[in-house]
Design an enzyme around this catalytic site. Structure first.
Site, short mmCIF file in Angstrom:
data_model
loop_
_atom_site.label_atom_id
_atom_site.label_comp_id
_atom_site.label_asym_id
_atom_site.label_seq_id
_atom_site.Cartn_x
_atom_site.Cartn_y
_atom_site.Cartn_z
N GLY A 1 29.84 -66.60 -5.27
CA GLY A 1 29.66 -68.00 -4.88
C GLY A 1 28.20 -68.45 -4.91
O GLY A 1 27.82 -69.42 -4.23
N HIS B 1 21.09 -60.87 -8.26
CA HIS B 1 22.25 -60.01 -7.96
C HIS B 1 21.79 -58.58 -7.66
O HIS B 1 22.59 -57.65 -7.72
CB HIS B 1 23.21 -59.97 -9.15
CG HIS B 1 23.91 -61.27 -9.43
ND1 HIS B 1 24.49 -62.04 -8.46
CD2 HIS B 1 24.13 -61.93 -10.60
CE1 HIS B 1 25.04 -63.11 -9.01
NE2 HIS B 1 24.82 -63.08 -10.30
N ARG C 1 31.91 -61.98 -0.53
CA ARG C 1 33.24 -62.52 -0.84
C ARG C 1 34.24 -61.37 -0.93
O ARG C 1 33.85 -60.24 -1.31
CB ARG C 1 33.17 -63.27 -2.19
CG ARG C 1 34.45 -63.98 -2.57
CD ARG C 1 34.33 -64.66 -3.93
NE ARG C 1 35.51 -65.47 -4.21
CZ ARG C 1 35.78 -66.04 -5.38
NH1 ARG C 1 34.91 -65.90 -6.39
NH2 ARG C 1 36.87 -66.74 -5.56
N1 LIG Z 1 31.86 -75.38 -5.04
C1 LIG Z 1 32.59 -74.27 -5.12
N2 LIG Z 1 33.62 -74.07 -4.27
C2 LIG Z 1 34.37 -72.95 -4.36
N3 LIG Z 1 34.17 -71.96 -5.28
C3 LIG Z 1 33.15 -72.13 -6.15
C4 LIG Z 1 32.32 -73.27 -6.10
N4 LIG Z 1 31.40 -73.16 -7.09
C5 LIG Z 1 31.65 -71.99 -7.72
N5 LIG Z 1 32.70 -71.38 -7.16
C6 LIG Z 1 33.32 -70.11 -7.57
O1 LIG Z 1 32.42 -69.02 -7.38
C7 LIG Z 1 32.66 -68.04 -8.41
C8 LIG Z 1 31.39 -67.85 -9.20
O2 LIG Z 1 30.49 -67.15 -8.40
P1 LIG Z 1 28.92 -67.13 -8.72
O3 LIG Z 1 28.36 -68.49 -8.69
O4 LIG Z 1 28.31 -66.12 -7.79
O5 LIG Z 1 28.92 -66.59 -10.21
S1 LIG Z 1 27.72 -65.84 -10.96
O6 LIG Z 1 27.87 -64.41 -10.69
O7 LIG Z 1 26.45 -66.38 -10.51
O8 LIG Z 1 28.02 -66.13 -12.38
C9 LIG Z 1 33.80 -68.57 -9.26
O9 LIG Z 1 35.00 -68.07 -8.67
P2 LIG Z 1 36.41 -68.06 -9.42
O10 LIG Z 1 36.85 -69.48 -9.56
O11 LIG Z 1 37.31 -67.29 -8.49
O12 LIG Z 1 36.23 -67.37 -10.74
C10 LIG Z 1 33.62 -70.07 -9.06
O13 LIG Z 1 34.73 -70.85 -9.40
#
Ligand SMILES: Nc1ncnc2c1ncn2[C@@H]1O[C@H](COP(=O)(O)OS(=O)(=O)O)[C@@H](OP(=O)(O)O)[C@H]1O
Length: 285
Positions: A49, A94, A116
């Site tokens: 997230g 990360h 998470r």
């Molecule tokens: N606003 C908001 N609300 C809820 N969930 C959200 C939001 N923004 C990003 N996400 C979800 O977070 C997941 C991506 O995590 P990261 O941002 O850490 O990704 S990364 O590792 O930096 O690429 C990824 O999870 P999944 O949807 O389960 O794949 C995103 O959809």
């Protein structure tokens, strides 16, 4: 694995897999990074997230911050680039605690560690691997599950990552934010983040941020922000379409077989038996 071999896009540093987008020279030089006392580090295992919390911080009124690219992304010129930011830097990464630059640990930099439920992370990571040209091709969920379990994925084992932060979780300069708690009560957690950064917000400002950083709103804005290099906070792609997938809690149930659930739960119980961070997942794990 298909079209690309692991070795063409990945390499190992201190036993942990990294994408070749993080150069070996940069990783070897992390300890030469000069932290500033007011730096904020946004730390997470991938898919926890990070983009969400970054957007929250960016939207806090009068925060006077600049979100930088991840510290481990690129080559050795990264440290020079990071020096050019005049405002308070919010630096995503990360990296596990042990890999964080020494200087960051010696200074009172603020650190937000996002956690998470690992089953949802595994599913999110699987889709990301599958669709990301910068990562090795993955054929099936089953194949990815095995790699995730062994920690044979970029940034290594989720367990090792979280446990590396476990003993630092009560430090005054570290705030733990959980994805599931953010989902349940975004206002409360946004306020917690602002207070931790020494910033005040009115209820109406908090409500604005809840709206602007909702999953739907952020996903809708990806097309616009894809073109903006300043919005690349992901260490593994600049394509934000790959980041905003489903944004749900508990999606793992649609992917894990009952055997995979049992195997994962057994490993979780063994590895996380002394972990207090694990309690943040509530009933979702
Ligand atoms: N606003 C908001 N609300 C809820 N969930 C959200 C939001 N923004 C990003 N996400 C979800 O977070 C997941 C991506 O995590 P990261 O941002 O850490 O990704 S990364 O590792 O930096 O690429 C990824 O999870 P999944 O949807 O389960 O794949 C995103 O959809």
């Amino acid at each position: 694995m298909s079209s690309k071999s692991q070795s063409s896009v990945l390499h190992k540093f201190k036993g942990v897999i990294f994408s070749t987008m993080s150069s070996e020279e940069l990783l070897n030089s992390l300890d030469s990074f000069e932290a500033r006392e007011d730096d904020v580090f946004l730390v997470s295992y991938p898919k926890s997230g990070t983009h969400w919390i970054a957007k929250v911080i960016e939207n806090i009124p009068n925060a006077r911050i600049t979100l930088t690219p991840p510290i481990e992304l690129g080559d050795i010129s990264k440290f020079e680039e990071l020096k050019t930011y005049c405002e308070r830097r919010v630096i995503p990464t990360h990296l596990s605690y042990s890999m964080l630059p020494m200087n960051v640990k010696q200074k009172p930099c603020k650190i937000i560690y996002i956690i998470r439920n690992p089953k949802d992370i595994a599913v999110s990571f699987y889709h990301y691997y599958r669709d990301n040209p910068n990562l090795p091709s993955i054929e099936t969920w089953h194949e990815f599950f095995e790699l995730f379990l062994k920690g044979d994925v970029v940034y290594g084992s989720w367990f090792d990552h979280v446990l590396s932060w476990e003993e630092h979780k009560n430090a005054k300069n570290i705030l733990i934010i959980s994805y599931e708690e953010m989902k349940k009560d975004p206002s409360k957690n946004i306020k917690k983040i602002a207070t931790f950064l020494g910033l005040n917000m009115t209820d109406s400002e908090i409500n604005q941020i809840v709206w602007k950083t909702s999953f739907a709103e952020m996903k809708n804005n990806t097309a616009k922000e894809n073109c903006d290099p300043n919005h690349t906070i992901c260490a593994l792609t600049s394509n934000r379409n790959l980041v905003f997938r489903k944004g749900a809690v508990g999606d793992w149930i649609n992917y894990f077989t009952s055997k995979q659930k049992r195997v994962f739960d057994e490993l979780f119980t063994e590895k996380m038996k002394h972990s207090e961070l694990a309690k943040h997942f509530g009933d979702y794990s």
